[in-house]
Design an enzyme around this catalytic site. Structure first.
Site, PDB file in Angstrom:
ATOM      1  CG  ASN A   8      -1.829   1.187   1.312  1.00 29.27           C
ATOM      2  OD1 ASN A   8      -2.499   1.494   0.316  1.00 29.27           O
ATOM      3  ND2 ASN A   8      -1.901   1.866   2.451  1.00 29.27           N
ATOM      4  CG  HIS A  34      -0.974   6.270   4.492  1.00 32.79           C
ATOM      5  ND1 HIS A  34      -2.361   6.239   4.478  1.00 32.79           N
ATOM      6  CD2 HIS A  34      -0.619   7.147   5.473  1.00 32.79           C
ATOM      7  CE1 HIS A  34      -2.819   7.048   5.410  1.00 32.79           C
ATOM      8  NE2 HIS A  34      -1.795   7.613   6.031  1.00 32.79           N
TER       9      HIS A  34
HETATM   10  C1  GAR Z   1      -2.151   8.840  -2.942  1.00 37.77           C
HETATM   11  O1  GAR Z   1      -1.683  10.030  -2.380  1.00 37.77           O
HETATM   12  C2  GAR Z   1      -2.141   7.722  -1.930  1.00 37.77           C
HETATM   13  O2  GAR Z   1      -1.101   7.819  -1.006  1.00 37.77           O
HETATM   14  C3  GAR Z   1      -3.472   7.925  -1.263  1.00 37.77           C
HETATM   15  O3  GAR Z   1      -4.338   8.241  -2.302  1.00 37.77           O
HETATM   16  C4  GAR Z   1      -3.635   8.963  -3.296  1.00 37.77           C
HETATM   17  C5  GAR Z   1      -3.952   8.375  -4.643  1.00 37.77           C
HETATM   18  O4  GAR Z   1      -3.450   9.181  -5.677  1.00 37.77           O
HETATM   19  N1  GAR Z   1      -3.889   6.749  -0.558  1.00 37.77           N
HETATM   20  C6  GAR Z   1      -4.493   6.793   0.619  1.00 37.77           C
HETATM   21  O5  GAR Z   1      -4.772   7.822   1.192  1.00 37.77           O
HETATM   22  C7  GAR Z   1      -4.820   5.430   1.195  1.00 37.77           C
HETATM   23  N2  GAR Z   1      -5.208   5.558   2.563  1.00 37.77           N
HETATM   24  P1  GAR Z   1      -3.430   8.637  -7.173  1.00 37.77           P
HETATM   25  O6  GAR Z   1      -4.825   8.115  -7.508  1.00 37.77           O
HETATM   26  O7  GAR Z   1      -3.082   9.823  -8.000  1.00 37.77           O
HETATM   27  O8  GAR Z   1      -2.400   7.567  -7.265  1.00 37.77           O
END
Ligand code: GAR
Length: 188
Positions: A101, A103
């Protein structure tokens, strides 16, 4: 696995295509119809399946559908690249040590939803991003790679998110490489 814009998914796909990561993205699964990630998959020529959580009676039922898709695609490793659903022990147990994952905080700080907003509200001057293995406790699995990101004077959610995203795009392929090496999937 992606729910939103899919920039992290694309970063992994590009790292594979350009040879920085000796892997192939066999399949993207999304839970939101028409999301940016599915559009990126179309442009990159990567198969994409929709498993809309709204059509499942439970988290477990959704995860069983995901497991079936991953088994059919014969994947070795699964990446949650902006997957905004809590996963169940069924999915974690189906891919032990193989579920990564990303985060947007320096874990163990700011677990859970809106980690960027949490960091801004706390007034920290340093935050970042973490790629880690998924365990049953949310955002608490073994850390693979982290990057620190400064919070600058005048930062808002958008500017800090953008700075964190660029580091996520760098560390997520590194974390996939590390997890794969530890599993003996990659050598050399
Ligand atoms: C990312 O910043 C990731 O770290 C976060 O969602 C975003 C997705 O961006 N994930 C979380 O917060 C999980 N808890 P993306 O769709 O542009 O890759």
């Amino acid at each position: 696995m992606a729910s939103g814009s899919g920039s992290n998914f694309e970063a992994v796909a590009i790292a594979c295509r350009e040879g920085q990561l000796a892997a192939e993205v066999a399949l993207l699964v999304v839970n939101n119809v028409g999301c940016g990630a599915s559009q990126r998959a179309g442009r990159l020529g990567i198969p994409c399946q929709l498993h809309d959580h709204r059509g499942f009676s439970s988290r477990e039922a959704l995860d069983q559908a995901l497991i079936a898709s991953f088994r059919t695609a014969e994947v070795d490793l699964v990446v949650m690249a902006g997957w905004m659903r809590i996963v169940t022990p069924a999915l974690i147990g189906a891919f032990p040590g193989r579920l990564v994952n990303i985060h947007p905080s320096l874990l163990p700080s700011f677990r859970g939803m809106d980690a960027v907003g949490q960091a801004l509200a706390a007034g920290v001057t340093l935050t970042g991003c973490t790629a880690h293995l998924v365990s049953e406790e949310v955002d608490a699995g073994q850390i693979l790679v982290q990057a620190a990101v400064p919070v600058l004077e005048g930062d808002d959610h958008a500017s800090l998110s953008a700075r964190i995203h660029s580091q996520e795009h760098r560390i997520l392929p590194l974390a996939v490489d590390l997890a794969a090496r530890r599993l003996g999937l990659l050598q050399g």
